[in-house]
Design a protein around this motif. Structure first.
Motif, PDB file in Angstrom:
ATOM      1  N   ALA A 124       0.820  -1.216   0.000  1.00  0.00           N
ATOM      2  CA  ALA A 124       0.000   0.000   0.000  1.00  0.00           C
ATOM      3  C   ALA A 124       0.854   1.266   0.000  1.00  0.00           C
ATOM      4  N   ALA A 125       2.120   1.155   0.309  1.00  0.00           N
ATOM      5  CA  ALA A 125       3.004   2.321   0.344  1.00  0.00           C
ATOM      6  C   ALA A 125       3.378   2.809  -1.052  1.00  0.00           C
ATOM      7  N   ASP A 126       3.049   2.057  -2.081  1.00  0.00           N
ATOM      8  CA  ASP A 126       3.471   2.374  -3.439  1.00  0.00           C
ATOM      9  C   ASP A 126       3.137   3.819  -3.834  1.00  0.00           C
ATOM     10  N   TRP A 127       1.892   4.137  -4.017  1.00  0.00           N
ATOM     11  CA  TRP A 127       1.527   5.467  -4.484  1.00  0.00           C
ATOM     12  C   TRP A 127       1.626   6.505  -3.382  1.00  0.00           C
ATOM     13  N   GLN A 128       1.511   6.091  -2.138  1.00  0.00           N
ATOM     14  CA  GLN A 128       1.615   7.046  -1.032  1.00  0.00           C
ATOM     15  C   GLN A 128       3.040   7.590  -0.938  1.00  0.00           C
ATOM     16  N   GLU A 129       4.042   6.725  -1.091  1.00  0.00           N
ATOM     17  CA  GLU A 129       5.429   7.201  -1.093  1.00  0.00           C
ATOM     18  C   GLU A 129       5.710   8.055  -2.327  1.00  0.00           C
ATOM     19  N   ARG A 130       5.117   7.698  -3.452  1.00  0.00           N
ATOM     20  CA  ARG A 130       5.302   8.504  -4.665  1.00  0.00           C
ATOM     21  C   ARG A 130       4.725   9.898  -4.488  1.00  0.00           C
ATOM     22  N   GLU A 131       3.576  10.000  -3.832  1.00  0.00           N
ATOM     23  CA  GLU A 131       2.978  11.311  -3.596  1.00  0.00           C
ATOM     24  C   GLU A 131       3.860  12.150  -2.666  1.00  0.00           C
ATOM     25  N   CYS A 132       4.417  11.527  -1.635  1.00  0.00           N
ATOM     26  CA  CYS A 132       5.306  12.260  -0.715  1.00  0.00           C
ATOM     27  C   CYS A 132       6.578  12.707  -1.427  1.00  0.00           C
ATOM     28  N   TYR A 136       7.000  16.659  -1.515  1.00  0.00           N
ATOM     29  CA  TYR A 136       7.984  17.114  -0.523  1.00  0.00           C
ATOM     30  C   TYR A 136       9.434  16.820  -0.907  1.00  0.00           C
ATOM     31  N   GLY A 137       9.653  15.975  -1.892  1.00  0.00           N
ATOM     32  CA  GLY A 137      11.014  15.649  -2.310  1.00  0.00           C
ATOM     33  C   GLY A 137      11.695  14.611  -1.447  1.00  0.00           C
ATOM     34  N   ILE A 138      10.936  13.864  -0.657  1.00  0.00           N
ATOM     35  CA  ILE A 138      11.528  12.800   0.155  1.00  0.00           C
ATOM     36  C   ILE A 138      11.822  11.618  -0.758  1.00  0.00           C
ATOM     37  N   ILE A 139      13.052  11.153  -0.744  1.00  0.00           N
ATOM     38  CA  ILE A 139      13.466  10.040  -1.603  1.00  0.00           C
ATOM     39  C   ILE A 139      13.334   8.752  -0.807  1.00  0.00           C
ATOM     40  N   TYR A 140      12.497   7.851  -1.303  1.00  0.00           N
ATOM     41  CA  TYR A 140      12.281   6.557  -0.659  1.00  0.00           C
ATOM     42  C   TYR A 140      13.148   5.525  -1.375  1.00  0.00           C
ATOM     43  N   GLU A 141      14.327   5.261  -0.786  1.00  0.00           N
ATOM     44  CA  GLU A 141      15.284   4.334  -1.398  1.00  0.00           C
ATOM     45  C   GLU A 141      14.700   2.933  -1.481  1.00  0.00           C
ATOM     46  N   GLY A 142      14.844   2.314  -2.640  1.00  0.00           N
ATOM     47  CA  GLY A 142      14.359   0.960  -2.841  1.00  0.00           C
ATOM     48  C   GLY A 142      12.946   0.900  -3.398  1.00  0.00           C
ATOM     49  N   HIS A 143      12.305   2.052  -3.586  1.00  0.00           N
ATOM     50  CA  HIS A 143      10.958   2.064  -4.164  1.00  0.00           C
ATOM     51  C   HIS A 143      11.063   1.638  -5.634  1.00  0.00           C
ATOM     52  N   PRO A 144      10.178   0.768  -6.116  1.00  0.00           N
ATOM     53  CA  PRO A 144      10.321   0.246  -7.479  1.00  0.00           C
ATOM     54  C   PRO A 144      10.021   1.240  -8.599  1.00  0.00           C
ATOM     55  N   ASN A 145       9.286   2.325  -8.315  1.00  0.00           N
ATOM     56  CA  ASN A 145       8.918   3.240  -9.381  1.00  0.00           C
ATOM     57  C   ASN A 145       8.752   4.659  -8.831  1.00  0.00           C
ATOM     58  N   LEU A 146       9.786   5.181  -8.209  1.00  0.00           N
ATOM     59  CA  LEU A 146       9.696   6.493  -7.579  1.00  0.00           C
ATOM     60  C   LEU A 146       9.816   7.582  -8.634  1.00  0.00           C
ATOM     61  N   LYS A 147       8.684   8.124  -9.030  1.00  0.00           N
ATOM     62  CA  LYS A 147       8.657   9.234  -9.983  1.00  0.00           C
ATOM     63  C   LYS A 147       7.437  10.093  -9.673  1.00  0.00           C
ATOM     64  N   ARG A 148       7.366  11.234 -10.300  1.00  0.00           N
ATOM     65  CA  ARG A 148       6.271  12.168 -10.057  1.00  0.00           C
ATOM     66  C   ARG A 148       4.930  11.489 -10.300  1.00  0.00           C
ATOM     67  N   LEU A 149       3.956  11.861  -9.463  1.00  0.00           N
ATOM     68  CA  LEU A 149       2.632  11.266  -9.551  1.00  0.00           C
ATOM     69  C   LEU A 149       1.580  12.324  -9.878  1.00  0.00           C
ATOM     70  N   LEU A 150       1.666  13.490  -9.256  1.00  0.00           N
ATOM     71  CA  LEU A 150       0.661  14.531  -9.435  1.00  0.00           C
ATOM     72  C   LEU A 150       1.154  15.691 -10.301  1.00  0.00           C
ATOM     73  N   MET A 151       2.419  15.998 -10.214  1.00  0.00           N
ATOM     74  CA  MET A 151       2.985  17.115 -10.967  1.00  0.00           C
ATOM     75  C   MET A 151       3.563  16.600 -12.286  1.00  0.00           C
ATOM     76  N   PRO A 152       3.714  17.485 -13.273  1.00  0.00           N
ATOM     77  CA  PRO A 152       4.356  17.058 -14.525  1.00  0.00           C
ATOM     78  C   PRO A 152       5.771  16.559 -14.265  1.00  0.00           C
ATOM     79  N   GLU A 153       6.230  15.636 -15.099  1.00  0.00           N
ATOM     80  CA  GLU A 153       7.558  15.020 -14.911  1.00  0.00           C
ATOM     81  C   GLU A 153       8.688  16.040 -14.885  1.00  0.00           C
ATOM     82  N   ASP A 154       8.533  17.154 -15.603  1.00  0.00           N
ATOM     83  CA  ASP A 154       9.605  18.144 -15.678  1.00  0.00           C
ATOM     84  C   ASP A 154       9.450  19.276 -14.658  1.00  0.00           C
TER      85      ASP A 154
END
Length: 176
Positions: A124-132, A136-154
């Motif tokens: 369940a942490a998948d999209w919740q960590e992506r949103e954080c 906020y710019g918190i990097i969750y090491e080891g997350h399988p797909n840590l990329k922007r979720l709500l904001m544009p990629e750039d």
């Protein structure tokens, strides 16, 4: 007896207000270092753990029966203050009238906000960590797909940080 204005008296008074709950007592018996924080307005246990110990700490809680990550989120404690990632855990079982709950907080410096991902413990942490990460710019090491979720990629910056400065531009949109 210590004078009430001395630092020792303040520590004594603070220690008297915060009692270890059942989860904290169990973790202490198992050898897991943590800080007991003041309970929230609902009386829920709040525990603070260092980022380096989050994975073994959460693995122990999962083994203890906290099988449901009800919520994972983050907040900014203020400009110049640390960022906080929190985890609201619940013991879900058939034979409990009221599930047991605990909240974990991890404080990280805003200049290097890195925390291990708990995705491998609770999916369940998948999209919740992506949103954080996105807000906020918190990097969750080891997350399988840590990329922007709500904001544009750039997008540049972390819009929910209290020291964020909004860019001075207007987006052009077609009228049709």
């Amino acid at each position: 007896m210590a004078d009430e204005t001395t630092p020792e008296a303040a520590v004594e008074a603070a220690g008297a207000l915060v009692e270890a709950g059942p989860v904290s007592l169990w973790l202490t018996e198992q050898g897991f270092a943590h800080e007991i924080m003041e309970r929230d307005h609902l009386g829920m246990e709040l525990l603070r753990v260092e980022p380096a110990f989050l994975i073994p700490f959460c693995t122990a809680l999962y083994a203890y029966g906290f099988n449901y990550l009800q919520c994972q989120g983050a907040y900014d404690a203020g400009p110049g203050q640390p960022l906080v990632s929190f985890y609201h855990l619940t013991k879900v079982s058939d034979n409990a009238d009221r599930p047991e709950e605990v909240r974990i907080k991890v404080y990280v410096p805003r200049d290097k906000p890195t925390i291990p991902s708990v995705y491998w413990i609770w999916k369940a942490a998948d999209w919740q960590e992506r949103e954080c990460y996105d807000m906020y710019g918190i990097i969750y090491e080891g997350h399988p797909n840590l990329k922007r979720l709500l904001m544009p990629e750039d997008w540049v910056g972390w819009p929910m940080r209290k020291d964020y400065i909004s860019p001075d531009f207007y987006e052009l949109q077609d009228a049709y």
